[in-house]
Design an enzyme around this catalytic site. Structure first.
Site, PDB file in Angstrom:
ATOM      1  N   TYR A  61      60.145  42.673 100.473  1.00  0.00           N
ATOM      2  CA  TYR A  61      60.770  43.301 101.645  1.00  0.00           C
ATOM      3  C   TYR A  61      61.606  44.521 101.233  1.00  0.00           C
ATOM      4  CZ  TYR A  61      59.312  39.287 104.479  1.00  0.00           C
ATOM      5  OH  TYR A  61      58.588  38.319 105.137  1.00  0.00           O
ATOM      6  N   LEU A 234      59.408  37.346 118.295  1.00  0.00           N
ATOM      7  CA  LEU A 234      59.716  38.210 119.455  1.00  0.00           C
ATOM      8  C   LEU A 234      58.596  39.233 119.672  1.00  0.00           C
ATOM      9  CD1 LEU A 234      63.472  38.939 118.567  1.00  0.00           C
ATOM     10  CD2 LEU A 234      62.643  37.382 120.342  1.00  0.00           C
ATOM     11  N   ALA A 235      57.527  39.106 118.890  1.00  0.00           N
ATOM     12  CA  ALA A 235      56.406  40.060 118.950  1.00  0.00           C
ATOM     13  C   ALA A 235      56.922  41.491 118.867  1.00  0.00           C
ATOM     14  CB  ALA A 235      55.578  39.825 120.205  1.00  0.00           C
ATOM     15  N   PHE A 240      59.966  43.345 125.888  1.00  0.00           N
ATOM     16  CA  PHE A 240      61.283  43.702 126.442  1.00  0.00           C
ATOM     17  C   PHE A 240      61.449  45.207 126.623  1.00  0.00           C
ATOM     18  CE2 PHE A 240      61.880  40.277 123.167  1.00  0.00           C
ATOM     19  CZ  PHE A 240      61.695  39.230 124.043  1.00  0.00           C
TER      20      PHE A 240
END
Ligand code: NAP
Length: 324
Positions: A61, A234-235, A240
């Site tokens: 990461y 949360l894709a 949102f």
């Protein structure tokens, strides 16, 4: 936030976990900037304030910077290490590592697994990982070699427990037959917008549906006490965004999520995560937002109860039609 003891361990984990992929800034060799450090610190504080105990990392990461910035925060917070569950992953290698002509690849060799963990421990500034996951299945895996690496790491006290990520049933069984240690976790992509692992169980053997690729991963993990962790829960925030309700592919889902959030006086993020929490497999979402206010609204999912009918309404909207 509710916590529980991860079966087969003495680890106390929160129902929602925090994913550290995005806290290290850009995926290149630029050093950690003050801005990135401050943003990471705010995100981790928000997660801790929400009583999240499990923090998910990987050696890759931000090319190690996510672990590095987290390690610096750990060092600055005496006592914190013992209060949290630290998980990292290994097995993915970037192109050019170490030779310029080397391709991007997976590497479950003894040498790579052990060296990767040494690097993670150094960056995280800790003596041990609570959990190590194999990041993505390596077609060249030799399960006996993985077993040797796990034994060495566990005997040296460097890793306490083990699991996998993005693995199928067959891949888990192949590894497990050589391992002394039980594989306790399978981390997979799972969300309302990526619900194939749930859908495959519903459409198996339905006329006109090609279900030959169904792997039964969720049921297998449930039967064998392997915790399913959901990455991308949360894709990426797609549902949102301001234009979601106008997007034909998302509008039904986005509207329903909004209505349920209003009816239950909670956030839309909480509804999306509660859809995972409602599944009886005990799915643990790994939330990857870096925004403190969003992390707090995600944690509200733990308090949301969805009825069977609400769960199926969301599922129906997600799959674009009723169940067979
Ligand atoms: P995620 O939680 O679904 O998405 C987080 C992303 O969505 C962030 O970029 C966030 O931006 C954005 N977002 C969330 N809510 C939003 C909203 N309301 N409006 C706008 N943007 C919003 O999942 P993820 O980050 O893909 O993955 C979570 C964790 O899973 C990672 O940190 C990592 O630990 C793990 N992971 C594992 C694998 C694997 O192969 N095992 C792969 C990928 C990730 P902000 O930061 O601005 O909120």
């Amino acid at each position: 936030m509710h916590t529980y003891t991860l079966p087969g361990t003495d680890l106390r984990v929160s129902r929602v976990a925090y994913g550290c992929m995005n806290i290290g800034g850009t995926w290149d060799d630029t050093p950690l900037s003050t801005d990135v450090r401050e943003s990471a610190s705010r995100a981790i504080k928000a997660a801790l304030q929400a009583d999240i105990t499990l923090f998910d990392h990987a050696d890759i990461y931000a090319r190690g910077k996510s672990e590095k910035v987290f390690g610096d925060l750990l060092k600055a917070s005496p006592g914190l290490r013992e209060q949290i569950v630290l998980q990292s992953k290994c097995g993915i290698r970037f192109a050019g590592d170490p030779q310029p002509s080397d391709p991007q690849r997976y590497d479950f060799s003894y040498e790579h697994i052990v060296a990767s963990v040494e690097g993670s421990l150094q960056r995280l500034q800790t003596d041990y990982l609570d959990i190590l996951l194999l990041h993505r299945p390596d077609p060249l895996v030799e399960s006996e070699e993985v077993a040797r690496a796990f034994d060495a790491l566990q005997t040296a006290g460097k890793v306490r427990y083990f699991g996998v990520s993005n693995h199928t049933v067959g891949q888990i069984e192949l590894l497990q037959k050589s391992l002394e240690q039980p594989l306790l976790i399978n981390q997979v992509e799972l969300s309302l917008l990526h619900s194939y692992l749930i859908d495959e169980g519903v459409v198996a053997n339905v006329s006109g549906v090609n279900s030959t690729l169904a792997t039964g991963t969720l049921d297998y993990c449930r039967n064998h006490n392997i915790l399913i962790q959901a990455w991308g829960p949360l894709a990426g925030g797609k549902l949102f965004k301001p234009n979601a309700e106008a997007d034909p592919a998302l509008s039904k889902m986005a509207q329903l999520v909004g209505q349920l959030a209003e009816a239950k006086q909670t956030s839309r993020e909480a509804i999306v995560l509660a859809w995972l929490l409602r599944h009886p497999a005990g799915i643990q979402p790994i939330v990857g937002s870096t925004k403190p206010e969003r992390i707090a609204t995600c944690a509200l999912a733990d308090e949301v109860a969805l009825t069977r009918e609400e769960w199926y309404s969301l599922f129906t909207a997600a799959r674009g039609g009723r169940v067979p």
